[in-house]
Design a protein around this motif. Structure first.
Motif, PDB file in Angstrom:
ATOM      1  N   ARG A 113      -9.412 -12.792   3.502  1.00  0.00           N
ATOM      2  CA  ARG A 113      -8.891 -13.455   4.695  1.00  0.00           C
ATOM      3  C   ARG A 113      -7.475 -12.973   5.022  1.00  0.00           C
ATOM      4  NH1 ARG A 113     -13.618 -14.259   6.666  1.00  0.00           N
ATOM      5  NH2 ARG A 113     -14.864 -15.829   5.575  1.00  0.00           N
ATOM      6  N   ASP A 114      -7.116 -13.070   6.304  1.00  0.00           N
ATOM      7  CA  ASP A 114      -5.802 -12.616   6.753  1.00  0.00           C
ATOM      8  C   ASP A 114      -4.688 -13.504   6.198  1.00  0.00           C
ATOM      9  OD1 ASP A 114      -6.951 -10.585   8.229  1.00  0.00           O
ATOM     10  OD2 ASP A 114      -7.055 -11.782  10.072  1.00  0.00           O
ATOM     11  N   LEU A 115      -3.513 -12.942   6.145  1.00  0.00           N
ATOM     12  CA  LEU A 115      -2.342 -13.664   5.656  1.00  0.00           C
ATOM     13  C   LEU A 115      -1.976 -14.793   6.613  1.00  0.00           C
ATOM     14  CD1 LEU A 115       0.002 -13.642   3.513  1.00  0.00           C
ATOM     15  CD2 LEU A 115       1.293 -12.279   5.171  1.00  0.00           C
ATOM     16  N   GLN A 116      -1.744 -15.984   6.052  1.00  0.00           N
ATOM     17  CA  GLN A 116      -1.266 -17.122   6.828  1.00  0.00           C
ATOM     18  C   GLN A 116       0.192 -17.391   6.466  1.00  0.00           C
ATOM     19  OE1 GLN A 116      -4.087 -20.573   6.754  1.00  0.00           O
ATOM     20  NE2 GLN A 116      -5.243 -19.297   5.334  1.00  0.00           N
ATOM     21  N   THR A 117       1.034 -17.583   7.460  1.00  0.00           N
ATOM     22  CA  THR A 117       2.447 -17.846   7.204  1.00  0.00           C
ATOM     23  C   THR A 117       2.800 -19.259   7.669  1.00  0.00           C
ATOM     24  OG1 THR A 117       3.056 -16.840   9.327  1.00  0.00           O
ATOM     25  CG2 THR A 117       3.111 -15.429   7.372  1.00  0.00           C
ATOM     26  N   PHE A 118       3.654 -19.905   6.879  1.00  0.00           N
ATOM     27  CA  PHE A 118       4.102 -21.263   7.166  1.00  0.00           C
ATOM     28  C   PHE A 118       5.619 -21.312   7.056  1.00  0.00           C
ATOM     29  CE2 PHE A 118       0.069 -21.295   4.835  1.00  0.00           C
ATOM     30  CZ  PHE A 118      -0.781 -21.889   5.762  1.00  0.00           C
ATOM     31  N   LYS A 122       3.795 -18.643   2.460  1.00  0.00           N
ATOM     32  CA  LYS A 122       2.634 -17.942   2.985  1.00  0.00           C
ATOM     33  C   LYS A 122       1.459 -18.069   2.019  1.00  0.00           C
ATOM     34  CE  LYS A 122       4.672 -13.575   1.334  1.00  0.00           C
ATOM     35  NZ  LYS A 122       5.089 -12.207   1.740  1.00  0.00           N
ATOM     36  N   LYS A 123       0.244 -17.768   2.541  1.00  0.00           N
ATOM     37  CA  LYS A 123      -0.977 -17.966   1.765  1.00  0.00           C
ATOM     38  C   LYS A 123      -2.013 -16.927   2.165  1.00  0.00           C
ATOM     39  CE  LYS A 123      -4.712 -21.353   1.126  1.00  0.00           C
ATOM     40  NZ  LYS A 123      -5.266 -22.650   1.551  1.00  0.00           N
ATOM     41  N   ARG A 124      -2.834 -16.529   1.193  1.00  0.00           N
ATOM     42  CA  ARG A 124      -3.943 -15.628   1.485  1.00  0.00           C
ATOM     43  C   ARG A 124      -5.106 -15.930   0.544  1.00  0.00           C
ATOM     44  NH1 ARG A 124      -3.670  -9.075   2.729  1.00  0.00           N
ATOM     45  NH2 ARG A 124      -5.542  -9.093   4.041  1.00  0.00           N
ATOM     46  N   ASP A 125      -6.340 -15.887   1.096  1.00  0.00           N
ATOM     47  CA  ASP A 125      -7.539 -16.257   0.344  1.00  0.00           C
ATOM     48  C   ASP A 125      -8.517 -15.095   0.242  1.00  0.00           C
ATOM     49  OD1 ASP A 125      -6.510 -18.822   0.288  1.00  0.00           O
ATOM     50  OD2 ASP A 125      -7.790 -19.566   1.911  1.00  0.00           O
ATOM     51  N   SER A 143      -7.174 -18.432  -3.991  1.00  0.00           N
ATOM     52  CA  SER A 143      -6.088 -18.713  -3.042  1.00  0.00           C
ATOM     53  C   SER A 143      -4.757 -18.391  -3.704  1.00  0.00           C
ATOM     54  CB  SER A 143      -6.094 -20.188  -2.613  1.00  0.00           C
ATOM     55  OG  SER A 143      -7.252 -20.502  -1.890  1.00  0.00           O
ATOM     56  N   GLU A 145      -0.731 -18.719  -3.023  1.00  0.00           N
ATOM     57  CA  GLU A 145       0.273 -19.364  -2.185  1.00  0.00           C
ATOM     58  C   GLU A 145       1.669 -19.051  -2.715  1.00  0.00           C
ATOM     59  OE1 GLU A 145      -0.871 -23.449  -0.555  1.00  0.00           O
ATOM     60  OE2 GLU A 145      -2.075 -23.339  -2.385  1.00  0.00           O
TER      61      GLU A 145
END
Length: 211
Positions: A113-118, A122-125, A143, A145
Motif C-alpha cells: 500500500r502507498d505511504l500515508q502521512t499524518f 507516517k504509515k505504510r502497510d 503495518s 508506523e
C-alpha cells in the motif's frame, strides 16, 4: 521473569465465544490472540524498532532475502512482481520432538500500500492473502508506523520512533484443531518480529561503517 504482562478476557455470545489473551514478553513483543469462528484465530502482534520506516520497509519487501535471517522460514521465493504487487512461494519450517519437522507451504499474494502521512508521522502497510497452501485461511497485514517525537532541549539522537505490527487471521485444514498449533504460530511470529528488529539494527550498523 519471562513475561511482564499477561491477561485473559472472555466474552460470550449466542453465536460464538471470543477469547482474547495478550502478553508482552521481555523482548518487547506484544501478542494478542482472539477466537473468531470455529477453528480460527486472529493474532495481533507489535514490536518497537530503532530504525526508520524506510529501513523496515526495505527489509520486508526484500522478499527473497527473508529466509536468510528468519530461522522458521526455509524458503521465500518471488514468483511475480509488478508495481505494488508481489506473489511469493514460502515454506515455513518448525522443529518438533524426536527430530521431526513440521512444514507449511503457501503461495501468498502481497499488496504494498502507498505511504500515508499524518501530522504525527507516517504509515505504510503490506496486505497479504494465501492463495494456495496448507491452511484454509491465512491472511493479514504488516503495518509500519513512524511517529515523530516532540523536540525538547534534552532530546538526543533520532527524533522518531517506529512500530512494526503484524496481524493474521489463520484457519488450518479441518483435520487440524487450531488450538494445537496456535502456540507454535505465536512463537514463530515473536521470533519473526525480533529477527526483523535485529536485521534493521544490523543494516543501520553496516551503513554507518560504510560512511
Amino acid at each position: 521473569m519471562k513475561e511482564k504482562k499477561c491477561g485473559v478476557v472472555s466474552v460470550a455470545s449466542e453465536e460464538e465465544e471470543e477469547v482474547s489473551e495478550d502478553c508482552v514478553s521481555e523482548d518487547g513483543v506484544f501478542i494478542e490472540i482472539k477466537k473468531l469462528q470455529k477453528n480460527s484465530r486472529r493474532i495481533r502482534s507489535k514490536i518497537s524498532i530503532n530504525a526508520s520506516l524506510d529501513t523496515v520497509w526495505k527489509i520486508l519487501t526484500d522478499y527473497e532475502k527473508l529466509a536468510d535471517f528468519i530461522p522458521s522460514l526455509a524458503v521465500s521465493k518471488l514468483i511475480d512482481k509488478k508495481d505494488n504487487f508481489a506473489r511469493l512461494y514460502q515454506i515455513g519450517q518448525q522443529n518438533l520432538a524426536f527430530g521431526l519437522k513440521f512444514n507449511a507451504k503457501a503461495i501468498l499474494d502481497c499488496y504494498e500500500r502507498d505511504l500515508q502521512t499524518f501530522t504525527s508521522g507516517k504509515k505504510r502497510d503490506i496486505e497479504f492473502k494465501m492463495m494456495e497452501g496448507d491452511f484454509q485461511c491465512f491472511e493479514g497485514k504488516w503495518s509500519i508506523e513512524q511517529f515523530t517525537k516532540p523536540k525538547t532541549e534534552d532530546s538526543l539522537g533520532q527524533e522518531y520512533e517506529t512500530t512494526l505490527s503484524y496481524l493474521v487471521d489463520v484457519k488450518p485444514k479441518t483435520w487440524l484443531p487450531v488450538h494445537l498449533i496456535e502456540g507454535r504460530i505465536c512463537k514463530e511470529i515473536k521470533s519473526n518480529l525480533t529477527c526483523i528488529r535485529e536485521e534493521a539494527k544490523k543494516r543501520i550498523g553496516d551503513a554507518l561503517q560504510d560512511q
